[in-house]
Design a protein around this motif. Structure first.
Motif, short mmCIF file in Angstrom:
data_model
loop_
_atom_site.label_atom_id
_atom_site.label_comp_id
_atom_site.label_asym_id
_atom_site.label_seq_id
_atom_site.Cartn_x
_atom_site.Cartn_y
_atom_site.Cartn_z
N ARG A 198 62.00 16.50 -28.07
CA ARG A 198 62.95 16.07 -27.05
C ARG A 198 62.24 15.47 -25.84
O ARG A 198 62.69 14.49 -25.25
N THR A 199 61.09 16.04 -25.51
CA THR A 199 60.38 15.63 -24.29
C THR A 199 59.63 14.33 -24.46
O THR A 199 59.63 13.47 -23.56
N ILE A 200 58.97 14.16 -25.60
CA ILE A 200 58.13 12.97 -25.76
C ILE A 200 58.67 11.99 -26.80
O ILE A 200 58.00 11.02 -27.15
N ASP A 201 59.86 12.25 -27.30
CA ASP A 201 60.52 11.34 -28.22
C ASP A 201 59.62 10.98 -29.41
O ASP A 201 59.45 9.82 -29.77
N LEU A 231 54.29 21.34 -16.38
CA LEU A 231 53.82 21.79 -15.06
C LEU A 231 54.89 21.68 -13.99
O LEU A 231 54.91 22.46 -13.03
N THR A 232 55.79 20.71 -14.13
CA THR A 232 56.87 20.55 -13.16
C THR A 232 58.13 21.30 -13.58
O THR A 232 59.14 21.27 -12.87
N GLU A 233 58.05 21.94 -14.75
CA GLU A 233 59.19 22.68 -15.31
C GLU A 233 60.42 21.77 -15.43
O GLU A 233 61.56 22.18 -15.18
N ASP A 234 60.16 20.52 -15.83
CA ASP A 234 61.22 19.52 -15.97
C ASP A 234 61.85 19.63 -17.35
O ASP A 234 61.45 18.98 -18.30
N GLY A 235 62.84 20.48 -17.47
CA GLY A 235 63.53 20.66 -18.74
C GLY A 235 62.82 21.59 -19.70
O GLY A 235 63.27 21.76 -20.84
N PRO A 256 47.93 14.28 -34.19
CA PRO A 256 47.62 14.60 -32.81
C PRO A 256 48.43 13.74 -31.85
O PRO A 256 48.84 12.63 -32.19
N LEU A 257 48.67 14.26 -30.66
CA LEU A 257 49.45 13.53 -29.67
C LEU A 257 48.59 12.44 -29.04
O LEU A 257 47.43 12.69 -28.66
N GLU A 258 49.16 11.26 -28.89
CA GLU A 258 48.46 10.18 -28.20
C GLU A 258 48.34 10.54 -26.72
O GLU A 258 49.13 11.33 -26.19
N PRO A 259 47.34 9.98 -26.02
CA PRO A 259 47.11 10.34 -24.62
C PRO A 259 48.34 10.23 -23.72
O PRO A 259 48.58 11.11 -22.88
N ASN A 260 49.14 9.18 -23.89
CA ASN A 260 50.32 9.02 -23.03
C ASN A 260 51.35 10.12 -23.30
O ASN A 260 52.02 10.60 -22.37
N TYR A 261 51.46 10.55 -24.55
CA TYR A 261 52.37 11.64 -24.88
C TYR A 261 51.87 12.96 -24.29
O TYR A 261 52.65 13.80 -23.85
N GLN A 262 50.54 13.15 -24.32
CA GLN A 262 49.97 14.37 -23.73
C GLN A 262 50.31 14.45 -22.24
O GLN A 262 50.72 15.51 -21.75
N GLU A 286 52.72 12.98 -20.65
CA GLU A 286 54.16 13.14 -20.48
C GLU A 286 54.58 14.59 -20.71
O GLU A 286 55.38 15.16 -19.94
N LEU A 287 54.04 15.19 -21.76
CA LEU A 287 54.41 16.56 -22.09
C LEU A 287 53.90 17.54 -21.03
O LEU A 287 54.65 18.40 -20.56
N ILE A 288 52.64 17.41 -20.65
CA ILE A 288 52.05 18.35 -19.68
C ILE A 288 52.69 18.19 -18.31
O ILE A 288 52.88 19.18 -17.59
N LYS A 289 53.04 16.98 -17.94
CA LYS A 289 53.74 16.78 -16.67
C LYS A 289 55.08 17.52 -16.68
O LYS A 289 55.44 18.19 -15.71
N ALA A 290 55.81 17.42 -17.78
CA ALA A 290 57.09 18.13 -17.90
C ALA A 290 56.89 19.64 -17.86
O ALA A 290 57.69 20.38 -17.27
#
Length: 258
Positions: free
Chosen positions: A164-167, A68-72, A54-60, A62-66
């Motif tokens: 790529r997004t959350i390394d 929702l903002t369509e960042d890449g 499972p993704l750790e909270p900080n990765y979640q 980071e991913l959802i921000k990318a």
């Protein structure tokens, strides 16, 4: 030959599941026509189950921000990731959504998963509490992408985007289903709610099969579905707060520009 070709590409349990209806058909033919066949599955080398991290909270975040903002991340891919996370959905379930299954403009926005699923427990109603505007705008595009690609293509694409997004070198879209489970447990949501949202088997789960065939108004007024919506908001409260802050920032920028 089929088992040999699939070996190493999918788990041994998947090969057995894929061959099961073939064996059933052949056995029925033997019974009906008196062929007296003695059929057995080929010997399939057992494979270890993949561990889904499972993704750790900080990765979640980071991913959802990318997303929702369509960042890449293109919107059609972002929609798939949002549904995998908040509904425990598989890409095959998203692919099979029909217009009658999509009620994003309802009082209680939701999707109905009632077409071909891995097992009967997977048929369910998924409340949409995160990324609703993005999903409404691009779900049809996501479905079209899934329909025109091969079976393994979407999962590979989403895996590349996530890594790529959350390394994170070991993550995949299927990990989002397990992330939902951890988020629900950490939020104190009961197992019955979790099994109802994500489609896990639970002996106490009693969602009526008739409910799956209700119109959007009936579903939006059903007490059980309302509870699923409320619990989903608790499960994803940090991600919902992130979405609200992004909207607030966007509104501030728009006001300043005016």
């Amino acid at each position: 030959a089929y088992a040999k070709d699939r070996a190493g590409k999918v788990a041994s349990s998947s090969i057995e599941r894929e061959l099961s209806p073939v064996m059933a058909c052949l056995r029925l033919g033997s019974e009906v026509y008196g062929f007296d066949w003695n059929l057995k599955l080929p010997r399939i080398k057992r494979t270890e189950a993949n561990h889904r991290h499972p993704l750790e909270p900080n990765y979640q975040l980071e991913l959802i921000k990318a997303v929702l903002t369509e960042d890449g991340i293109k919107p059609m891919y972002g929609v798939a990731l949002l549904l995998c996370l908040q509904g425990g959905m598989m890409v095959s379930e998203i692919k099979q959504l029909l217009p009658k299954d999509i009620a994003l403009d309802a009082v209680l926005p939701h999707l109905v998963i009632r077409n071909k699923t891995k097992n009967p427990d997977r048929k369910r109603i998924v409340p949409i509490v995160l990324g609703l505007e993005l999903i409404k705008a691009h779900l049809s595009e996501t479905i079209a992408w899934l329909v025109r690609t091969t079976e393994s293509g979407p999962s590979a694409t989403l895996k590349k985007i996530m890594r790529r997004t959350i390394d994170s070198p070991s993550t995949s879209a299927h990990c989002l289903r397990h992330t939902l489970k951890i988020n629900a447990q950490n939020a104190g949501v009961d197992v019955l709610t979790l099994s109802s949202i994500a489609g896990w088997a639970d002996p106490q789960r009693k969602m009526s099969k008739h409910l799956l065939n209700y119109g959007s108004t009936g579903i939006s007024q059903d007490a059980m579905v309302i509870k699923l919506r409320d619990d989903s908001m608790i499960i994803h409260k940090e991600l919902i707060a992130l979405e609200q802050s992004l909207k607030a920032d966007s509104n501030v920028l728009a006001f300043a520009a005016q």
